[in-house]
Design a protein around this motif. Sequence first.
Motif, PDB file in Angstrom:
ATOM      1  N   GLY A 116       1.190 -11.631  15.109  1.00  0.00           N
ATOM      2  CA  GLY A 116       0.689 -12.650  14.186  1.00  0.00           C
ATOM      3  C   GLY A 116       1.608 -12.974  13.020  1.00  0.00           C
ATOM      4  N   LEU A 117       2.174 -11.944  12.403  1.00  0.00           N
ATOM      5  CA  LEU A 117       3.005 -12.164  11.228  1.00  0.00           C
ATOM      6  C   LEU A 117       4.246 -13.000  11.545  1.00  0.00           C
ATOM      7  CD1 LEU A 117       3.795 -10.214   8.294  1.00  0.00           C
ATOM      8  CD2 LEU A 117       5.584  -9.833   9.953  1.00  0.00           C
ATOM      9  N   GLY A 118       4.914 -12.658  12.648  1.00  0.00           N
ATOM     10  CA  GLY A 118       6.123 -13.380  13.043  1.00  0.00           C
ATOM     11  C   GLY A 118       5.813 -14.785  13.531  1.00  0.00           C
ATOM     12  N   PRO A 260       9.216  -2.049  17.292  1.00  0.00           N
ATOM     13  CA  PRO A 260       8.074  -2.561  18.071  1.00  0.00           C
ATOM     14  C   PRO A 260       6.713  -2.154  17.526  1.00  0.00           C
ATOM     15  CG  PRO A 260       8.985  -0.650  19.157  1.00  0.00           C
ATOM     16  CD  PRO A 260       9.812  -0.856  17.909  1.00  0.00           C
ATOM     17  N   ASP A 261       6.643  -1.748  16.265  1.00  0.00           N
ATOM     18  CA  ASP A 261       5.360  -1.353  15.680  1.00  0.00           C
ATOM     19  C   ASP A 261       4.837  -2.466  14.804  1.00  0.00           C
ATOM     20  OD1 ASP A 261       5.256   2.023  15.687  1.00  0.00           O
ATOM     21  OD2 ASP A 261       7.169   1.020  16.016  1.00  0.00           O
ATOM     22  N   ASP A 262       3.557  -2.739  14.884  1.00  0.00           N
ATOM     23  CA  ASP A 262       2.996  -3.714  13.961  1.00  0.00           C
ATOM     24  C   ASP A 262       2.071  -3.049  12.950  1.00  0.00           C
ATOM     25  OD1 ASP A 262       0.958  -3.219  15.664  1.00  0.00           O
ATOM     26  OD2 ASP A 262       0.339  -5.302  15.869  1.00  0.00           O
ATOM     27  N   SER A 263       2.171  -1.722  12.873  1.00  0.00           N
ATOM     28  CA  SER A 263       1.584  -1.051  11.720  1.00  0.00           C
ATOM     29  C   SER A 263       2.529   0.095  11.384  1.00  0.00           C
ATOM     30  CB  SER A 263       0.189  -0.544  12.018  1.00  0.00           C
ATOM     31  OG  SER A 263       0.231   0.302  13.131  1.00  0.00           O
ATOM     32  N   LEU A 270      16.569   3.669   9.411  1.00  0.00           N
ATOM     33  CA  LEU A 270      17.138   2.432   9.956  1.00  0.00           C
ATOM     34  C   LEU A 270      16.295   1.208   9.581  1.00  0.00           C
ATOM     35  CD1 LEU A 270      19.288   1.031  11.676  1.00  0.00           C
ATOM     36  CD2 LEU A 270      17.925   1.563  13.707  1.00  0.00           C
ATOM     37  N   ARG A 271      14.986   1.402   9.538  1.00  0.00           N
ATOM     38  CA  ARG A 271      14.102   0.301   9.157  1.00  0.00           C
ATOM     39  C   ARG A 271      14.379  -0.138   7.719  1.00  0.00           C
ATOM     40  NH1 ARG A 271      10.280  -3.524  11.102  1.00  0.00           N
ATOM     41  NH2 ARG A 271       8.934  -3.997   9.350  1.00  0.00           N
ATOM     42  N   LEU A 272      14.573   0.842   6.831  1.00  0.00           N
ATOM     43  CA  LEU A 272      14.872   0.506   5.442  1.00  0.00           C
ATOM     44  C   LEU A 272      16.229  -0.210   5.349  1.00  0.00           C
ATOM     45  CD1 LEU A 272      14.032   0.621   2.479  1.00  0.00           C
ATOM     46  CD2 LEU A 272      14.933   2.961   2.365  1.00  0.00           C
ATOM     47  N   ASN A 347       0.234 -10.771   1.418  1.00  0.00           N
ATOM     48  CA  ASN A 347      -0.158  -9.530   2.075  1.00  0.00           C
ATOM     49  C   ASN A 347      -0.844  -9.888   3.408  1.00  0.00           C
ATOM     50  OD1 ASN A 347      -2.515  -7.635   2.743  1.00  0.00           O
ATOM     51  ND2 ASN A 347      -1.273  -6.353   1.404  1.00  0.00           N
ATOM     52  N   HIS A 348      -0.555  -9.109   4.453  1.00  0.00           N
ATOM     53  CA  HIS A 348      -1.134  -9.413   5.777  1.00  0.00           C
ATOM     54  C   HIS A 348      -1.966  -8.283   6.345  1.00  0.00           C
ATOM     55  CE1 HIS A 348       1.260 -13.094   6.592  1.00  0.00           C
ATOM     56  NE2 HIS A 348       2.115 -12.512   5.770  1.00  0.00           N
ATOM     57  N   THR A 349      -2.292  -7.322   5.526  1.00  0.00           N
ATOM     58  CA  THR A 349      -2.882  -6.155   6.163  1.00  0.00           C
ATOM     59  C   THR A 349      -3.910  -5.468   5.284  1.00  0.00           C
ATOM     60  OG1 THR A 349      -2.354  -4.193   7.395  1.00  0.00           O
ATOM     61  CG2 THR A 349      -1.142  -4.521   5.380  1.00  0.00           C
ATOM     62  N   THR A 449      -5.655 -19.382   3.323  1.00  0.00           N
ATOM     63  CA  THR A 449      -6.072 -19.145   4.704  1.00  0.00           C
ATOM     64  C   THR A 449      -4.964 -19.579   5.671  1.00  0.00           C
ATOM     65  OG1 THR A 449      -8.372 -19.449   4.048  1.00  0.00           O
ATOM     66  CG2 THR A 449      -7.878 -19.615   6.405  1.00  0.00           C
ATOM     67  N   ASN A 450      -4.696 -18.736   6.662  1.00  0.00           N
ATOM     68  CA  ASN A 450      -3.633 -19.009   7.638  1.00  0.00           C
ATOM     69  C   ASN A 450      -3.864 -20.331   8.366  1.00  0.00           C
ATOM     70  OD1 ASN A 450      -2.945 -15.592   8.814  1.00  0.00           O
ATOM     71  ND2 ASN A 450      -2.162 -16.751   7.093  1.00  0.00           N
ATOM     72  N   GLY A 451      -2.800 -20.824   8.966  1.00  0.00           N
ATOM     73  CA  GLY A 451      -2.903 -22.027   9.788  1.00  0.00           C
ATOM     74  C   GLY A 451      -1.924 -21.956  10.951  1.00  0.00           C
ATOM     75  N   LYS A 637     -11.261  -5.410   9.275  1.00  0.00           N
ATOM     76  CA  LYS A 637      -9.960  -4.870   9.678  1.00  0.00           C
ATOM     77  C   LYS A 637      -8.916  -5.932  10.020  1.00  0.00           C
ATOM     78  CE  LYS A 637     -11.578  -0.765   9.322  1.00  0.00           C
ATOM     79  NZ  LYS A 637     -11.498  -0.234   7.961  1.00  0.00           N
ATOM     80  N   GLU A 638      -9.322  -7.087  10.492  1.00  0.00           N
ATOM     81  CA  GLU A 638      -8.356  -8.121  10.874  1.00  0.00           C
ATOM     82  C   GLU A 638      -8.151  -9.041   9.685  1.00  0.00           C
ATOM     83  OE1 GLU A 638      -5.758  -8.762  12.792  1.00  0.00           O
ATOM     84  OE2 GLU A 638      -6.930  -8.834  14.660  1.00  0.00           O
ATOM     85  N   ALA A 639      -6.954  -9.036   9.106  1.00  0.00           N
ATOM     86  CA  ALA A 639      -6.735  -9.827   7.896  1.00  0.00           C
ATOM     87  C   ALA A 639      -7.159 -11.277   8.113  1.00  0.00           C
ATOM     88  CB  ALA A 639      -5.275  -9.741   7.486  1.00  0.00           C
ATOM     89  N   SER A 640      -6.682 -11.874   9.174  1.00  0.00           N
ATOM     90  CA  SER A 640      -7.088 -13.249   9.470  1.00  0.00           C
ATOM     91  C   SER A 640      -7.282 -13.443  10.970  1.00  0.00           C
ATOM     92  CB  SER A 640      -6.009 -14.226   8.973  1.00  0.00           C
ATOM     93  OG  SER A 640      -6.138 -15.488   9.596  1.00  0.00           O
ATOM     94  N   GLY A 641      -6.206 -13.185  11.733  1.00  0.00           N
ATOM     95  CA  GLY A 641      -6.169 -13.614  13.125  1.00  0.00           C
ATOM     96  C   GLY A 641      -5.671 -15.049  13.150  1.00  0.00           C
ATOM     97  N   THR A 642      -4.892 -15.395  14.157  1.00  0.00           N
ATOM     98  CA  THR A 642      -4.447 -16.789  14.304  1.00  0.00           C
ATOM     99  C   THR A 642      -4.646 -17.272  15.745  1.00  0.00           C
ATOM    100  OG1 THR A 642      -2.215 -15.862  14.411  1.00  0.00           O
ATOM    101  CG2 THR A 642      -2.827 -16.988  12.390  1.00  0.00           C
TER     102      THR A 642
HETATM  103  C1  26Q Z   1       6.205  -2.013   8.911  1.00  0.00           C
HETATM  104  C2  26Q Z   1       7.001  -0.895   8.651  1.00  0.00           C
HETATM  105  C3  26Q Z   1       7.678  -0.258   9.683  1.00  0.00           C
HETATM  106  C4  26Q Z   1       7.579  -0.772  10.971  1.00  0.00           C
HETATM  107  C5  26Q Z   1       6.802  -1.881  11.224  1.00  0.00           C
HETATM  108  C6  26Q Z   1       6.100  -2.507  10.187  1.00  0.00           C
HETATM  109  C7  26Q Z   1       5.254  -3.680  10.464  1.00  0.00           C
HETATM  110  C8  26Q Z   1       5.695  -4.681  11.332  1.00  0.00           C
HETATM  111  C9  26Q Z   1       4.894  -5.765  11.629  1.00  0.00           C
HETATM  112  C10 26Q Z   1       4.025  -3.815   9.877  1.00  0.00           C
HETATM  113  C11 26Q Z   1       3.225  -4.910  10.169  1.00  0.00           C
HETATM  114  C12 26Q Z   1       3.650  -5.890  11.046  1.00  0.00           C
HETATM  115  C13 26Q Z   1       2.840  -7.048  11.414  1.00  0.00           C
HETATM  116  C14 26Q Z   1       1.644  -7.290  10.946  1.00  0.00           C
HETATM  117  C15 26Q Z   1       0.855  -8.440  11.402  1.00  0.00           C
HETATM  118  O1  26Q Z   1       1.235  -9.140  12.343  1.00  0.00           O
HETATM  119  N1  26Q Z   1      -0.270  -8.705  10.770  1.00  0.00           N
HETATM  120  C16 26Q Z   1      -1.098  -9.837  11.163  1.00  0.00           C
HETATM  121  O2  26Q Z   1      -0.702 -10.952  10.391  1.00  0.00           O
HETATM  122  C17 26Q Z   1      -1.364 -12.132  10.828  1.00  0.00           C
HETATM  123  C18 26Q Z   1      -0.817 -13.294  10.045  1.00  0.00           C
HETATM  124  O3  26Q Z   1      -1.265 -13.247   8.723  1.00  0.00           O
HETATM  125  C19 26Q Z   1      -2.867 -11.988  10.666  1.00  0.00           C
HETATM  126  O4  26Q Z   1      -3.466 -13.121  11.220  1.00  0.00           O
HETATM  127  C20 26Q Z   1      -3.376 -10.731  11.378  1.00  0.00           C
HETATM  128  O5  26Q Z   1      -4.740 -10.530  11.096  1.00  0.00           O
HETATM  129  C21 26Q Z   1      -2.569  -9.523  10.929  1.00  0.00           C
HETATM  130  O6  26Q Z   1      -2.943  -8.384  11.682  1.00  0.00           O
END
Ligand code: 26Q
Length: 800
Positions: A116-118, A260-263, A270-272, A347-349, A449-451, A637-642
């Motif tokens: 979602g974020l990307g 490949p982690d979204d949390s 390396l991430r830093l 903020n997305h989370t 609000t997301n779009g 738990k779901e910030a928005s969802g798209t």
């Molecule tokens: C952080 C640190 C280390 C490694 C990975 C990360 C990391 C990477 C990607 C943390 C979070 C993400 C992605 C989060 C994400 O996609 N969140 C979503 O964002 C959407 C757009 O706002 C929302 O619609 C979703 O609800 C939310 O889950």
Amino acid sequence: MKLTSAQFKKDFLSEIETLYSTALADTSNIEQYIALGHLVRRYNSQSWTRTAKRYRDHQQKQVYYFSIEFLPGRLLAMNLLSLNLLSTFKRGLSELGLDFETISQAEPDPALGNGGLGRLAACYMDAMASLRIAGNGNGIRYRYGLFKQIFMNGYQVELPDDWLRTGNVWETRRDNKSCVVRFGGNTWLKKQPDGHLQAHYEHTEDVLAVPYDIGVVGYHNDITNTLRLWSAELPPSVTKTYYSQEQRDRVSDITKVLYPDDSNTAGQQLRLRQENFFSSAGVQSIVRDFCENNDDLQQLGKKIAIHINDTHPTLVIPEMMRLLLDEHDCSWDVAWTLTMQVMSYTNHTILQEALETWPIEMFKTLLPRIYQIVTEIDRRYRRQELPIFGQKIVDQTAPLGNGQVRMAYLAVIGSHSVNGVAPLHTKLLKTDVLRDLYQVYPERFNNKTNGITMRRWVQLANEPLSGLIDTTIGKGWRRNPNRLQELIPYQQDDHFLHQLLEVKQQNKWALAAYVQKNMGIKLRTDAIYDVQIKRLHAYKRQLLHVFEILREYFKIKDHPEQAVVPRVHVFGAKAAPSYHYAKSIIKLMNAVADMVNQDPVIGDKLKVVFIPNYGVSLAELIIPAADVSEQISTASKEASGTSNMKLMANGALSLATHDGANIDIIHVAGAENEYPFGLTAAEVYHYYEHGNYHAADFYHADPELKRILDSLIDGTIPEVETVGREIFDSLIQYNDEFFVLADYASYTQQQRQISHDFQDQPTWQQRALVNIATAGYFSADSAVARYAEDIWQVPHDQLT
Ligand code: 26Q
């Protein structure tokens, strides 16, 4: 742009000749795609140059959207749509005996994000260009994108995504815009004769950041903005001296692969490095550009806005301070005022474990000068706020605490605006996630609000629907999605409703053909297409959806003679490779799918397809075919969802919890046109407060639910001995962290209601129509217009 199909064919054949010195008949789809890409670039090159010049001549304020992920999707068809050339290309190619769709699918889909974020970042790039905002993206050119997913024995296996193997026609390497990013070493401040402190460095590891620019084409408006992705290389001056392979690898590793982690997981150095790399390179290039066109640094806040997409680019704040202090001789107070004017943060989370923190020791070693600056931000923050808010609040909100650098706190303190992505999410930021900082800076918090961009998610992905809308209300909705509301009166038009149904059938055929070809599963197209597509996460509760499938399965097995409304359950989901529990759920989903699909008693009453390697391109195929949109995260738990918005715009009805933007979808389209269910966020928080959730009570009280849970551990489902037990225990032993069992009854009740309602197709299509007609509320153009007005303070085109 104007172009005849005759001219197009001539240009295309000459492009093929130039590139490959061979006849068209001897070229592959990928070669044809590359030739088309070159052609589009040629047709659009002047627009790109003109746009940059226009912004410069008008001294237009520039917006820089910093994101560690961008998920743009395939660009050929998108760019052609924006340039109004899509039909000319299609016609021309077909006259040459070629199929545009086939060639188009040869384009690699850049998977430079997790979800979602990307994807949001990519939708906003598209919207900025279409609104004539001087918008620039800033990110990382990962050599390998998100892994490709295959299934072996039902388990997820990850393969590398070598997306650059055949080159990238859309990018331009700009060596003359490179800059150096420093890591490690020592740093100290030396007093100059004039009293100024000058920063000195020794033994640093220097990395060359090389930008690759991609044009972002606005919709029918002669605007081409830039998405700049940085790649790490060895600086040229040192390539002559000897460098060990290990040292070379350390540099190229920075941009080698997308995490490949979204949390958040354990802080990886390396991430830093990635975060500092693109933050520093981006800010350096912004300030350099600014200084080439301005001689008064005081104007910085009037001329540029930097947006921080989640905490990953937060180092833009201390990096901007560093440049202003060390390279432009600003005082701390001047530098800080300018930095705050420029920065804003989304903020997305909500999940606590996803709030980014870095161990101070690691941070200090890797980024000594940036650390000094963060220390000073921390010291001044504490000094200023202590007298007002007291020790406890200040300790809980300062950038440095518990041995960690707390990125979200640093982002809030260094920005003039902080926003959440849906009303509920923003409320939870204020009352929970960032409540102490909200006490300190209440005026900074706001909601956006997301779009989603309707250009990709309706116009491109769903041509049959777009055509029907055009013939019904004209093409005005293509420029202004709010005009989709003009469809509302057609609720009473039987002919229109029938055509809407036919469009859906056609899209189901297309999806069914893909599934038949790639998975060998035959789907009927008169079934309910029940879709859940998103990352695999415990809080998103794919498990609840699996329980519904098991419930239906047992019902048919017990009463094969009873009529059922046929259903196809469609899943798409990748699990983070390190997320063991999520991978276990994938195995369960595949085991249930096999059991159901192979059972002759079930036949085509029930099918389950878990399509591997979900991403933007598959989303474009699946979403238009959906009848039901599963948005079933635990409330809060779901910030928005798209994807919920994309499915709505394509006429799916939402089966949804009271979470994220679901709440707004239900509000905008009307609850009577969706299937809301489950706990509210307040009820979830109430359980937390009182500690009175007992999952096992639900298990013992409901024989149907008990049978489903027992099937995980009693051998009913083949091949799930290990994962079945693990999942069972997560619910009963470990008390079901995400309230799956609490929501089971209301969820399955709505599922039964769906099966009932779907049989009345005219009414169902009426409700689908209301979803389409009201989805304009979630257009990225409207969302970005609000960012432009409230946060960035830049002009934008009005939607007409
Ligand atoms: C952080 C640190 C280390 C490694 C990975 C990360 C990391 C990477 C990607 C943390 C979070 C993400 C992605 C989060 C994400 O996609 N969140 C979503 O964002 C959407 C757009 O706002 C929302 O619609 C979703 O609800 C939310 O889950």
